[in-house]
Design an enzyme around this catalytic site. Structure first.
Site, PDB file in Angstrom:
ATOM      1  N   ASP A  16      87.440  -3.566  13.656  1.00 27.29           N
ATOM      2  CA  ASP A  16      86.180  -4.282  13.792  1.00 27.29           C
ATOM      3  C   ASP A  16      85.103  -3.500  13.039  1.00 27.29           C
ATOM      4  O   ASP A  16      85.300  -2.338  12.653  1.00 27.29           O
ATOM      5  CB  ASP A  16      85.855  -4.390  15.286  1.00 27.29           C
ATOM      6  N   LEU A  17      83.944  -4.123  12.857  1.00 31.27           N
ATOM      7  CA  LEU A  17      82.836  -3.458  12.168  1.00 31.27           C
ATOM      8  C   LEU A  17      81.749  -3.009  13.149  1.00 31.27           C
ATOM      9  O   LEU A  17      81.657  -1.852  13.504  1.00 31.27           O
ATOM     10  CB  LEU A  17      82.250  -4.383  11.098  1.00 31.27           C
ATOM     11  N   ASP A  18      80.905  -3.935  13.585  1.00 30.76           N
ATOM     12  CA  ASP A  18      79.721  -3.584  14.384  1.00 30.76           C
ATOM     13  C   ASP A  18      80.094  -2.910  15.698  1.00 30.76           C
ATOM     14  O   ASP A  18      80.855  -3.456  16.497  1.00 30.76           O
ATOM     15  CB  ASP A  18      78.887  -4.836  14.661  1.00 30.76           C
ATOM     16  N   THR A  75      86.574  -9.052  11.999  1.00 25.88           N
ATOM     17  CA  THR A  75      85.185  -9.058  12.446  1.00 25.88           C
ATOM     18  C   THR A  75      84.710 -10.452  12.838  1.00 25.88           C
ATOM     19  O   THR A  75      85.291 -11.461  12.427  1.00 25.88           O
ATOM     20  CB  THR A  75      84.277  -8.499  11.322  1.00 25.88           C
ATOM     21  N   GLY A  76      83.643 -10.479  13.594  1.00 25.91           N
ATOM     22  CA  GLY A  76      82.971 -11.741  13.879  1.00 25.91           C
ATOM     23  C   GLY A  76      81.972 -12.115  12.814  1.00 25.91           C
ATOM     24  O   GLY A  76      81.432 -13.223  12.824  1.00 25.91           O
ATOM     25  N   LYS A 125      90.574 -13.168  16.920  1.00 20.71           N
ATOM     26  CA  LYS A 125      91.037 -12.095  16.044  1.00 20.71           C
ATOM     27  C   LYS A 125      92.544 -11.890  16.216  1.00 20.71           C
ATOM     28  O   LYS A 125      93.262 -11.662  15.241  1.00 20.71           O
ATOM     29  CB  LYS A 125      90.281 -10.805  16.345  1.00 20.71           C
ATOM     30  N   ASP A 176      85.319  -2.761  19.896  1.00 19.46           N
ATOM     31  CA  ASP A 176      84.397  -2.376  20.964  1.00 19.46           C
ATOM     32  C   ASP A 176      83.840  -3.539  21.772  1.00 19.46           C
ATOM     33  O   ASP A 176      83.240  -3.319  22.824  1.00 19.46           O
ATOM     34  CB  ASP A 176      83.210  -1.623  20.362  1.00 19.46           C
TER      35      ASP A 176
END
EC number: 3.1.3.-
Length: 291
Positions: free
Chosen positions: A11-13, A60-61, A217, A241
């Site tokens: 994931d990113l954020d 990612t979203g 995902k 997260d």
């Protein structure tokens, strides 16, 4: 464990991109927080993983306009999963995408015609359709499109809330609302429509986004097998997260979450590490996969 791992999806954020970046970028004389900021430690860890033969990808979203530049920075070698699984991009093409039902989009169209002041966007492949209404959220999208993606297939177009949309031409992967611009009566109508539709909605303090039910995902990761990418729950490690990472934490045999994560996501993860601001994922990779 490390001998089993062939793929890493992150994931990113909140995972490898901080919610509090140290840098900014300037677009059309205005400064914006740089949510493309990834630490040198993370870039190095990902690069060395790939040198070791473990392929790396992003899940990612985010809309692709906030991801494409990071693909290059991180030198990822796997398909990029965006919009929580609704669109998968690979080598400058759309590998797979899932659409919301026309009936649901027609229902959204009928609602926004009654509340033309609302700001929202419709993500449709390479195109993001925006209203012209003021929105702090979408202003940042404009900046990311213009600053980081000036010569790509990504397009910004505007849509009229007062018109009937041509659903033969408009195929939508995700509907995204800036909640701060939506009257309470409108929010109630949207939630009522969601309750009778085949969709999955995430509702936060300032935003709401909607994708097809059953898309996640985890489902996107599993679908990669049909494209000759032999990912399995046993040979893949996932890092995340948020509440939108929970299903992939449940799917994968190996998973890492960080201090400060969504409590359920953190509890489901097999392994735990420090926060994103302390390079948690990079440090975990160093100690467990690069040792």
């Amino acid at each position: 464990m490390k001998n089993e791992i062939k793929y890493l999806y992150s994931d990113l954020d909140g995972t490898i991109v901080s919610w509090n970046p140290k840098t900014e970028f300037v677009y059309q004389n205005k400064s914006y927080k740089n949510f493309h900021e990834v630490s040198d430690a993370t870039i190095s860890a990902f690069y060395r993983l790939q040198q070791k033969g473990i392929k790396v990808g992003i899940v990612t979203g985010r809309d692709y306009c906030r991801v494409l530049w990071l693909e290059k920075q991180l030198r990822t070698g796997l398909p990029t999963i965006t919009l929580d699984g609704a669109i998968i991009f690979y080598q400058n093409e759309i590998l797979s995408q899932t659409y919301l039902d026309d009936r649901f989009i027609e229902g959204i169209n009928n609602i926004v015609k009654r509340f033309p002041e609302a700001a929202y966007k419709l993500n449709s492949g390479w195109i993001s359709y925006f209203t012209k209404n003021p929105s702090v959220i979408f202003e940042i999208d404009y900046a990311f499109l213009g600053y980081f993606n000036p010569n790509t297939k990504l397009q910004k177009k505007f849509i009229d809330s007062t018109e009937n949309w041509d659903l033969n031409k408009l195929k939508v992967n995700q509907v995204y609302f800036d909640i701060d611009t939506c009257p309470l009566a409108m929010q109630k109508e949207i939630i009522e429509l969601i309750s009778v539709s085949d969709v999955n909605a995430k509702i936060y303090e300032h935003s709401m986004y909607i994708i097809k039910n059953g898309v996640s995902k985890a489902s996107a990761l599993q679908s990669l097998n049909q494209f000759a990418i032999p990912i399995t729950k046993d040979n893949t490690i996932v890092c995340g997260d948020g509440d939108n990472d929970i299903e992939m934490m449940q799917w994968a045999k190996h998973s890492v979450s960080l201090i400060g994560s969504n409590p359920k996501c953190f509890a489901l993860a097999k392994y735990h590490t420090d926060s994103v601001d302390n390079d948690g994922i990079a440090n975990w990779i160093e100690k467990n996969l690069l040792c």
